[in-house]
Design an enzyme around this catalytic site. Structure first.
Site, mmCIF file in Angstrom:
data_model
loop_
_atom_site.group_PDB
_atom_site.id
_atom_site.type_symbol
_atom_site.label_atom_id
_atom_site.label_comp_id
_atom_site.label_asym_id
_atom_site.label_seq_id
_atom_site.Cartn_x
_atom_site.Cartn_y
_atom_site.Cartn_z
ATOM 1 N N ASP A 98 -3.247 -6.275 16.758
ATOM 2 C CA ASP A 98 -1.958 -5.692 17.132
ATOM 3 C C ASP A 98 -0.847 -6.749 17.012
ATOM 4 O O ASP A 98 -0.902 -7.804 17.660
ATOM 5 C CB ASP A 98 -2.060 -5.203 18.586
ATOM 6 N N ASP A 114 5.375 2.825 10.999
ATOM 7 C CA ASP A 114 5.063 4.244 11.222
ATOM 8 C C ASP A 114 6.244 4.920 11.920
ATOM 9 O O ASP A 114 6.691 4.455 12.971
ATOM 10 C CB ASP A 114 3.805 4.371 12.090
ATOM 11 N N THR A 143 7.642 -0.573 -3.970
ATOM 12 C CA THR A 143 6.211 -0.233 -3.910
ATOM 13 C C THR A 143 5.984 1.185 -4.444
ATOM 14 O O THR A 143 6.929 1.956 -4.589
ATOM 15 C CB THR A 143 5.694 -0.281 -2.467
ATOM 16 N N PHE A 156 4.552 3.622 -2.905
ATOM 17 C CA PHE A 156 4.922 4.513 -1.812
ATOM 18 C C PHE A 156 6.418 4.830 -1.863
ATOM 19 O O PHE A 156 6.849 5.969 -1.750
ATOM 20 C CB PHE A 156 4.543 3.812 -0.503
HETATM 21 C C1 LIG Z 1 3.585 3.330 7.219
HETATM 22 S S1 LIG Z 1 2.537 1.930 7.056
HETATM 23 C C2 LIG Z 1 3.502 0.854 6.003
HETATM 24 C C3 LIG Z 1 2.700 -0.249 5.391
HETATM 25 C C4 LIG Z 1 3.439 -1.236 4.480
HETATM 26 N N1 LIG Z 1 4.347 -2.076 5.253
HETATM 27 C C5 LIG Z 1 4.165 -0.547 3.361
HETATM 28 O O1 LIG Z 1 5.385 -0.696 3.262
HETATM 29 O O2 LIG Z 1 3.513 0.143 2.570
HETATM 30 C C6 LIG Z 1 2.632 1.127 8.653
HETATM 31 C C7 LIG Z 1 1.493 0.179 8.893
HETATM 32 O O3 LIG Z 1 1.700 -0.526 10.107
HETATM 33 C C8 LIG Z 1 0.449 -0.709 10.741
HETATM 34 N N2 LIG Z 1 0.710 -0.949 12.173
HETATM 35 C C9 LIG Z 1 1.303 -0.091 13.045
HETATM 36 N N3 LIG Z 1 1.420 -0.655 14.254
HETATM 37 C C10 LIG Z 1 0.892 -1.903 14.153
HETATM 38 C C11 LIG Z 1 0.727 -2.969 15.080
HETATM 39 N N4 LIG Z 1 1.131 -2.859 16.354
HETATM 40 N N5 LIG Z 1 0.127 -4.097 14.653
HETATM 41 C C12 LIG Z 1 -0.280 -4.217 13.362
HETATM 42 N N6 LIG Z 1 -0.136 -3.242 12.425
HETATM 43 C C13 LIG Z 1 0.443 -2.097 12.824
HETATM 44 C C14 LIG Z 1 -0.325 0.557 10.438
HETATM 45 O O4 LIG Z 1 -1.709 0.373 10.542
HETATM 46 C C15 LIG Z 1 0.141 0.852 9.007
HETATM 47 O O5 LIG Z 1 -0.727 0.289 8.051
#
Ligand SMILES: C[S@@+](CC[C@H](N)C(=O)[O-])C[C@H]1O[C@@H](n2cnc3c(N)ncnc32)[C@H](O)[C@@H]1O
Length: 211
Positions: free
Chosen positions: A99, A122, A189, A191
């Site tokens: 986290d 997210d 990216t 995405f």
């Molecule tokens: C919507 S994705 C975006 C991923 C990447 N940054 C991108 O632009 O493609 C958000 C990511 O944040 C991660 N995430 C959310 N809360 C987190 C936390 N507290 N610590 C670490 N990772 C986290 C999720 O697992 C997810 O993979």
């Protein structure tokens, strides 16, 4: 004991054999175990939620003068990033599977970061889930404290109301001030290209810690 509200729900998503091999074999090589302190003699950039690591890798290749620490909880994403580090033979990327809030609190020294990257966190679009959004006043204060004076906070989102929330929350943090650019240019990216085709506006936010 009260459980803290987390910004993620660990999905059971499929881990491919290659990702699993990376988690078993490469995490010991490129990972930093929680809560070991992060050390670097170069400018240090921390990325919160690196996903599959596409952006992390592109920026790390473009900036060999800096060290990058990618923090992510999702196993398949961590596995993909580890494989890419190995494939690209990068010596300036480390990964923490934990986290990011606890990582910032417990592993990162105050005033030690050249930049923090928060790309497409997210969005938690339902109102009753907004409390799960990462960008809240407490996190803004924590991030500001961990940035070195002049260090950059670079965020991006394709959710307009989350962009507004970010602008308001970062704007209200006394240690932060808006600026025009980040530590590194953010590559486009897959995405994001998909989002653009669907007409989602992408907002990029740049702040820095006051000197
Ligand atoms: C919507 S994705 C975006 C991923 C990447 N940054 C991108 O632009 O493609 C958000 C990511 O944040 C991660 N995430 C959310 N809360 C987190 C936390 N507290 N610590 C670490 N990772 C986290 C999720 O697992 C997810 O993979």
């Amino acid at each position: 004991m009260n459980r803290p509200i987390r910004s993620y729900v660990l999905r059971q998503g499929r881990t491919t054999p290659a990702q699993q091999r990376a988690l078993d074999g490469l995490l010991p090589k490129y990972g930093i175990a929680f809560p070991q302190p992060i050390k670097s003699s170069k400018p240090l950039v921390l990325e919160i939620g690196s996903g599959m690591g596409e952006t992390t890798i592109a920026i790390a290749i473009a900036h060999p003068e800096a060290d990058f620490v990618a923090v992510e909880v999702h196993g398949p994403g961590v596995g993909s990033l580890l494989n890419a580090i190995e494939r690209e033979k990068l010596d300036n990327v480390r990964v923490i599977r934990h986290d990011a809030v606890e990582v910032l609190e417990q592993m990162v020294g105050d005033a030690s970061l050249a930049a923090i990257h928060l790309f497409f966190p997210d969005p938690w679009p339902k109102k009753r889930h907004h409390k799960r959004r990462l960008v809240q006043p407490e996190l803004a204060a924590l991030m500001a404290r961990k940035l070195a004076p002049g260090g950059n906070l670079h965020a991006a989102t394709d959710w307009p109301d989350y962009a507004e929330q970010m602008a308001a929350v970062f704007g209200a943090e006394p240690l932060l001030e808006p600026c025009d650019a980040g530590f590194a240019a953010r590559p486009l990216t897959k995405f994001e290209s998909r989002g653009r085709k669907l007409g989602h506006p992408i907002r990029e936010l740049f702040f820095r810690r006051r000197t």
